[in-house]
Design an enzyme around this catalytic site. Structure first.
Site, PDB file in Angstrom:
ATOM      1  N   SER A  36      -5.661   5.227  -4.478  1.00 48.42           N
ATOM      2  CA  SER A  36      -6.668   6.302  -4.375  1.00 48.42           C
ATOM      3  C   SER A  36      -7.635   6.038  -3.224  1.00 48.42           C
ATOM      4  CB  SER A  36      -7.416   6.488  -5.696  1.00 48.42           C
ATOM      5  OG  SER A  36      -7.912   5.271  -6.185  1.00 48.42           O
ATOM      6  N   HIS A  47      -0.787   3.819 -11.226  1.00 49.75           N
ATOM      7  CA  HIS A  47      -2.198   3.660 -10.814  1.00 49.75           C
ATOM      8  C   HIS A  47      -3.063   4.186 -11.974  1.00 49.75           C
ATOM      9  CE1 HIS A  47      -5.625   3.177  -8.315  1.00 49.75           C
ATOM     10  NE2 HIS A  47      -5.542   4.248  -7.535  1.00 49.75           N
ATOM     11  N   HIS A  75      -0.634  -6.327 -11.818  1.00 51.50           N
ATOM     12  CA  HIS A  75      -1.482  -5.825 -10.733  1.00 51.50           C
ATOM     13  C   HIS A  75      -0.922  -6.286  -9.394  1.00 51.50           C
ATOM     14  CE1 HIS A  75      -5.054  -4.757  -8.403  1.00 51.50           C
ATOM     15  NE2 HIS A  75      -5.308  -3.947  -9.403  1.00 51.50           N
ATOM     16  N   ARG A  89     -12.641  -6.245 -15.366  1.00 48.35           N
ATOM     17  CA  ARG A  89     -12.968  -4.921 -15.913  1.00 48.35           C
ATOM     18  C   ARG A  89     -12.401  -4.794 -17.335  1.00 48.35           C
ATOM     19  NH1 ARG A  89     -10.309  -1.274 -11.326  1.00 48.35           N
ATOM     20  NH2 ARG A  89      -8.628  -2.695 -11.898  1.00 48.35           N
ATOM     21  N   ASP A 125      -6.878  -0.670 -17.266  1.00 45.09           N
ATOM     22  CA  ASP A 125      -6.368   0.448 -18.058  1.00 45.09           C
ATOM     23  C   ASP A 125      -5.903   0.040 -19.448  1.00 45.09           C
ATOM     24  OD1 ASP A 125      -6.745   2.273 -15.912  1.00 45.09           O
ATOM     25  OD2 ASP A 125      -4.972   1.443 -14.951  1.00 45.09           O
TER      26      ASP A 125
HETATM   27  N1  CMX Z   1       5.787  -4.258 -17.051  1.00 48.73           N
HETATM   28  C1  CMX Z   1       7.069  -4.400 -16.661  1.00 48.73           C
HETATM   29  N2  CMX Z   1       7.428  -4.801 -15.436  1.00 48.73           N
HETATM   30  C2  CMX Z   1       6.451  -5.059 -14.557  1.00 48.73           C
HETATM   31  C3  CMX Z   1       5.097  -4.962 -14.881  1.00 48.73           C
HETATM   32  C4  CMX Z   1       4.764  -4.510 -16.182  1.00 48.73           C
HETATM   33  N3  CMX Z   1       3.512  -4.323 -16.581  1.00 48.73           N
HETATM   34  N4  CMX Z   1       4.351  -5.290 -13.810  1.00 48.73           N
HETATM   35  C5  CMX Z   1       5.224  -5.596 -12.828  1.00 48.73           C
HETATM   36  N5  CMX Z   1       6.496  -5.454 -13.277  1.00 48.73           N
HETATM   37  C6  CMX Z   1       7.733  -5.620 -12.538  1.00 48.73           C
HETATM   38  C7  CMX Z   1       7.767  -4.645 -11.372  1.00 48.73           C
HETATM   39  O1  CMX Z   1       8.166  -3.346 -11.808  1.00 48.73           O
HETATM   40  C8  CMX Z   1       8.753  -5.322 -10.453  1.00 48.73           C
HETATM   41  O2  CMX Z   1      10.050  -5.116 -10.981  1.00 48.73           O
HETATM   42  P1  CMX Z   1      11.326  -4.905  -9.996  1.00 48.73           P
HETATM   43  O3  CMX Z   1      11.399  -6.149  -9.177  1.00 48.73           O
HETATM   44  O4  CMX Z   1      12.466  -4.718 -10.944  1.00 48.73           O
HETATM   45  O5  CMX Z   1      11.025  -3.702  -9.164  1.00 48.73           O
HETATM   46  C9  CMX Z   1       8.420  -6.808 -10.652  1.00 48.73           C
HETATM   47  O6  CMX Z   1       7.767  -6.901 -11.933  1.00 48.73           O
HETATM   48  C10 CMX Z   1       7.498  -7.387  -9.596  1.00 48.73           C
HETATM   49  O7  CMX Z   1       6.335  -6.564  -9.529  1.00 48.73           O
HETATM   50  P2  CMX Z   1       4.907  -7.198  -9.167  1.00 48.73           P
HETATM   51  O8  CMX Z   1       5.012  -7.720  -7.764  1.00 48.73           O
HETATM   52  O9  CMX Z   1       4.476  -8.120 -10.215  1.00 48.73           O
HETATM   53  O10 CMX Z   1       3.956  -5.924  -9.253  1.00 48.73           O
HETATM   54  P3  CMX Z   1       3.668  -4.812  -8.142  1.00 48.73           P
HETATM   55  O11 CMX Z   1       2.606  -5.322  -7.231  1.00 48.73           O
HETATM   56  O12 CMX Z   1       4.925  -4.338  -7.497  1.00 48.73           O
HETATM   57  O13 CMX Z   1       3.116  -3.615  -9.024  1.00 48.73           O
HETATM   58  C11 CMX Z   1       1.821  -2.634 -10.742  1.00 48.73           C
HETATM   59  C12 CMX Z   1       1.840  -3.635  -9.590  1.00 48.73           C
HETATM   60  C13 CMX Z   1       0.397  -2.474 -11.242  1.00 48.73           C
HETATM   61  C14 CMX Z   1       2.302  -1.275 -10.210  1.00 48.73           C
HETATM   62  C15 CMX Z   1       2.735  -3.136 -11.865  1.00 48.73           C
HETATM   63  O14 CMX Z   1       2.230  -4.355 -12.369  1.00 48.73           O
HETATM   64  C16 CMX Z   1       2.903  -2.152 -12.996  1.00 48.73           C
HETATM   65  O15 CMX Z   1       3.773  -1.274 -12.902  1.00 48.73           O
HETATM   66  N6  CMX Z   1       2.086  -2.258 -14.084  1.00 48.73           N
HETATM   67  C17 CMX Z   1       2.110  -1.293 -15.176  1.00 48.73           C
HETATM   68  C18 CMX Z   1       1.380  -0.024 -14.771  1.00 48.73           C
HETATM   69  C19 CMX Z   1      -0.115  -0.242 -14.696  1.00 48.73           C
HETATM   70  O16 CMX Z   1      -0.723  -0.796 -15.599  1.00 48.73           O
HETATM   71  N7  CMX Z   1      -0.737   0.234 -13.610  1.00 48.73           N
HETATM   72  C20 CMX Z   1      -2.204   0.195 -13.468  1.00 48.73           C
HETATM   73  C21 CMX Z   1      -2.691  -0.771 -12.401  1.00 48.73           C
HETATM   74  C22 CMX Z   1      -4.203  -0.696 -12.261  1.00 48.73           C
HETATM   75  C23 CMX Z   1      -4.635   0.607 -11.679  1.00 48.73           C
HETATM   76  O17 CMX Z   1      -4.314   0.897 -10.512  1.00 48.73           O
HETATM   77  O18 CMX Z   1      -5.276   1.402 -12.382  1.00 48.73           O
END
Ligand code: CMX
Length: 465
Positions: A272, A302, A348, A357, A403
Site C-alpha cells: 500500500s 496484505h 512477513h 503490533r 492481522d
Molecule cells: N502460511 C503458509 N505458507 C506461508 C506463510 C503462511 N503464513 N507465510 C509464508 N509462507 C510460504 C510462502 O507462501 C512461500 O511459499 P512458496 O515457496 O511455496 O511460494 C514460502 O513460505 C516462503 O515465503 P516467505 O519468504 O516466508 O514469505 P514472503 O515474504 O514471500 O511473504 C507474506 C510474506 C506475508 C505474504 C506471507 O508470509 C503470507 O502469505 N502470510 C499470510 C498472509 C498474511 O498474513 N499477510 C499479512 C501480512 C501483513 C500485512 O501486510 O498486513
C-alpha cells in the site's frame, strides 16, 4: 531556526499592537500551525539531502541479485522513506519511536490510556512528538474538513451491499478527487516548488473525510443505510469515527485510537505504501494515489489478511468447536497448508519475530478481555502455528503479524462484520502514506521508473540458457 524566524517575526509585528495575553495566543497559534512548521522544515531537509547526494550520490547501498529480481524485490534497498523504519527483529519504529514509546509519549484523550492517532500523524509528518495543543488543533481541523460532497454520498448510497467494502472505499476516494486542490493548482500552472502545499491540503482533507466515507460504507452495507450522525468538532478523530460507526463504548473508542495508530505506517516498501508513493510520483493527486494504495491493501496477502484471519478462525469454530484441543488445532493447520493455502496472519516479508503490533493488541486483550473465548483461541493458535510453519522448512517468519490479532478485538466490541476490517486498516494507513506523500512532493522526488529486464536479456548477461 526557520520556524523560530516565522514565530519571532509574527511576535515582533504583533508586539506593537497587542496585550501580553494576545501575544501569547499568537505564539501558540504559530506552534500549532502544522503547515507553517512544514514550510520551515522542508527546505532545510531538501538542502541536507542535496549536500548528502553531492558527496555520496554515486556510493553503493547494496547489490541486486537475480533471485531478488524474480523474488518480489525482497531485500533490495531502492526506496527512501522518512516516516518509519522496520527492523526485522525489533519491528516498527515511527520516526525512531517504538510502539510502547509512542503509547507513553504521544498525547491521549482526557482519561484515555492509548495515543491519539492525530499525535502519531504529527510525529510522522514532522519527526517531532507533538504537544497536547498541537494534537487538539489537528483533531479540530480534521473535524472541520470532514464533510463529503453530495456526489460522493450518492455514489456510496447507490452501491449494492454486495460490493466489497474495500471496493466501495476505493471508488469513493477516487471520485473524491473532484475536490483535489493539487489537481486544480497543477492545471492552473502552479510552480513545482509549491506542489507540496496543495498535496498537504488534499492530505488533510482526505484524512478528515475518510472516517465519514468509511462509516457510510459500514452503515449502508451492514446496518440498512441507517445514517451516521454528526461530527462533534470538540472531539477527536477516533471518537467521531467510532460514533459514526454506531458504537459508544469508551473502551472501544480507546481500542480504535490504538488501532488507528498502529496500522498507520510500516516503512516504504509494503504494497500500500509503495503504491501510493509510486502513483503519486506521476503527480496523480493524493486521492487517486491513495485509492490505488487501497486496491493493494485489499489483497489477501496484505491488508485483507485481517478479514481472512477471522474467516479462518470461524472455520475452526464451526468445524471443530469453540475450544479445540492443541492436537485438533495442529490437524487443522496442517490441513490448511496441505490444501495449498496460507495460514492468515502469520509470516512477513521483512519481520522475523512476533510483530510488536500483534504484541500491543495482545496486551490490550489481556487488559480488557482476558476471558473472551475467541481471544483464548487466538492465544492457542499463537502457541501452535509457529512450530508448524517452522517445520515446513520454507516459511522465513513463522510468527504472527498485526492481522492475526486485530479482528478478535473488534468482534469483542460488537463490530463483527469481518469483510469490513480492511477498511479500518485503510483509514489508519492514510496517516503514514499521506505524510510521506507530502514529503515526496516537498523534496521534489521524480517520477518512479525502475529498469526491468527480460529473462532472455538476463540470461544473455550471464551467458546462460
Ligand atoms: N502460511 C503458509 N505458507 C506461508 C506463510 C503462511 N503464513 N507465510 C509464508 N509462507 C510460504 C510462502 O507462501 C512461500 O511459499 P512458496 O515457496 O511455496 O511460494 C514460502 O513460505 C516462503 O515465503 P516467505 O519468504 O516466508 O514469505 P514472503 O515474504 O514471500 O511473504 C507474506 C510474506 C506475508 C505474504 C506471507 O508470509 C503470507 O502469505 N502470510 C499470510 C498472509 C498474511 O498474513 N499477510 C499479512 C501480512 C501483513 C500485512 O501486510 O498486513
Amino acid at each position: 531556526m526557520a520556524l523560530f524566524r516565522i514565530t519571532s517575526s509574527r511576535f515582533i509585528e504583533t508586539a506593537k499592537i497587542c496585550s501580553p495575553s494576545v501575544l501569547l495566543r499568537h505564539l501558540s497559534d504559530a506552534s500549532i500551525d502544522l503547515k507553517a512548521i512544514l514550510a520551515a522544515k522542508i527546505p532545510k531537509e531538501a538542502e541536507r539531502i542535496k549536500n548528502f547526494r553531492k558527496q555520496h550520490g554515486s556510493s553503493k547501498v547494496g547489490e541486486v541479485t537475480v533471485d531478488m529480481m524474480y523474488g518480489g524485490m525482497r531485500g533490495i534497498k531502492g526506496l527512501v522513506c522518512e516516516t518509519s523504519v522496520l527492523d526485522p527483529d525489533e519491528g516498527i519504529r515511527f520516526r525512531g519511536y517504538t510502539i510502547p514509546e509512542c503509547q507513553k509519549l504521544l498525547p491521549k484523550a482526557p482519561c484515555g490510556a492509548e495515543p491519539l492517532p492525530e499525535g502519531l500523524f504529527w510525529l510522522l509528518i514532522t519527526g517531532d512528538i507533538p504537544t497536547e495543543g498541537q494534537v487538539k488543533a489537528i483533531s479540530k481541523q480534521w473535524a472541520e474538513r470532514a464533510a463529503l460532497p453530495a456526489h460522493v454520498v450518492s455514489l456510496l448510497n447507490s452501491m449494492p451491499n454486495t460490493v466489497h467494502p474495500m471496493s466501495q472505499l476505493s471508488a469513493a476516494v477516487t471520485v473524491l478527487n473532484s475536490e483535489s486542490k493539487f489537481a486544480k493548482a497543477y492545471a492552473s500552472g502552479v510552480h513545482k516548488s509549491k506542489y507540496w502545499e496543495y498535496v498537504y491540503e488534499d492530505s488533510m482533507d482526505l484524512i478528515a473525510k475518510l472516517p465519514v466515507v468509511a462509516a457510510t460504507i459500514y452503515r449502508n452495507t451492514f446496518k440498512e443505510g441507517s445514517g451516521i450522525g454528526a461530527i462533534d468538532t470538540s472531539k477527536d478523530w477516533s471518537y467521531n469515527f467510532t460514533h459514526m460507526l454506531g458504537y459508544d463504548n469508551p473502551d472501544f473508542i480507546e481500542l480504535m485510537r490504538l488501532y488507528l495508530t498502529i496500522h498507520s505506517d510500516h516503512e516504504g516498501g509494503n504494497v500500500s505504501a509503495h503504491t501510493v508513493h509510486l502513483v503519486g510520483s506521476a503527480l496523480s493527486d493524493p486521492y487517486l494515489s491513495f485509492a490505488a494504495g487501497m486496491n493493494g491493501l485489499a489483497g489477501p496477502l496484505h491488508g485483507l489478511a485481517n478479514q481472512e484471519v477471522l474467516v479462518w478462525l470461524e472455520k475452526i469454530r464451526s468445524q471443530i468447536g469453540k475450544t479445540p484441543t492443541e492436537d485438533q488445532l495442529k490437524d487443522f493447520i496442517w490441513k490448511t497448508l496441505k490444501s495449498g493455502q496460507v495460514v492468515p496472519g502469520y509470516g512477513h516479508a521483512v519481520l522475523r519475530k512476533t510483530d510488536p503490533r500483534y504484541t500491543c493488541q495482545r496486551e490490550f486483550a489481556e487488559k480488557h478481555l482476558p476471558d473472551d473465548a475467541l481471544y483464548q483461541l487466538v492465544s492457542k493458535v499463537y502457541k501452535v502455528v509457529p512450530p508448524i510453519l517452522q517445520e515446513t522448512g520454507k516459511v522465513k517468519n513463522p510468527w504472527p503479524n498485526v492481522d492475526a490479532h486485530s479482528g478478535v478485538l473488534l468482534q469483542y466490541y460488537g463490530l463483527k462484520e469481518m469483510n469490513y476490517y480492511t477498511v479500518l486498516f485503510g483509514v489508519s494507513r492514510a496517516l503514514g502514506v499521506l505524510a510521506s506523500l507530502v514529503w515526496d512532493r516537498g523534496l521534489g522526488l521524480p517520477i518512479e521508473r525502475p529498469k526491468s529486464m527480460s529473462t532472455d536479456a538476463l540470461m544473455k548477461a550471464f551467458k546462460a540458457s
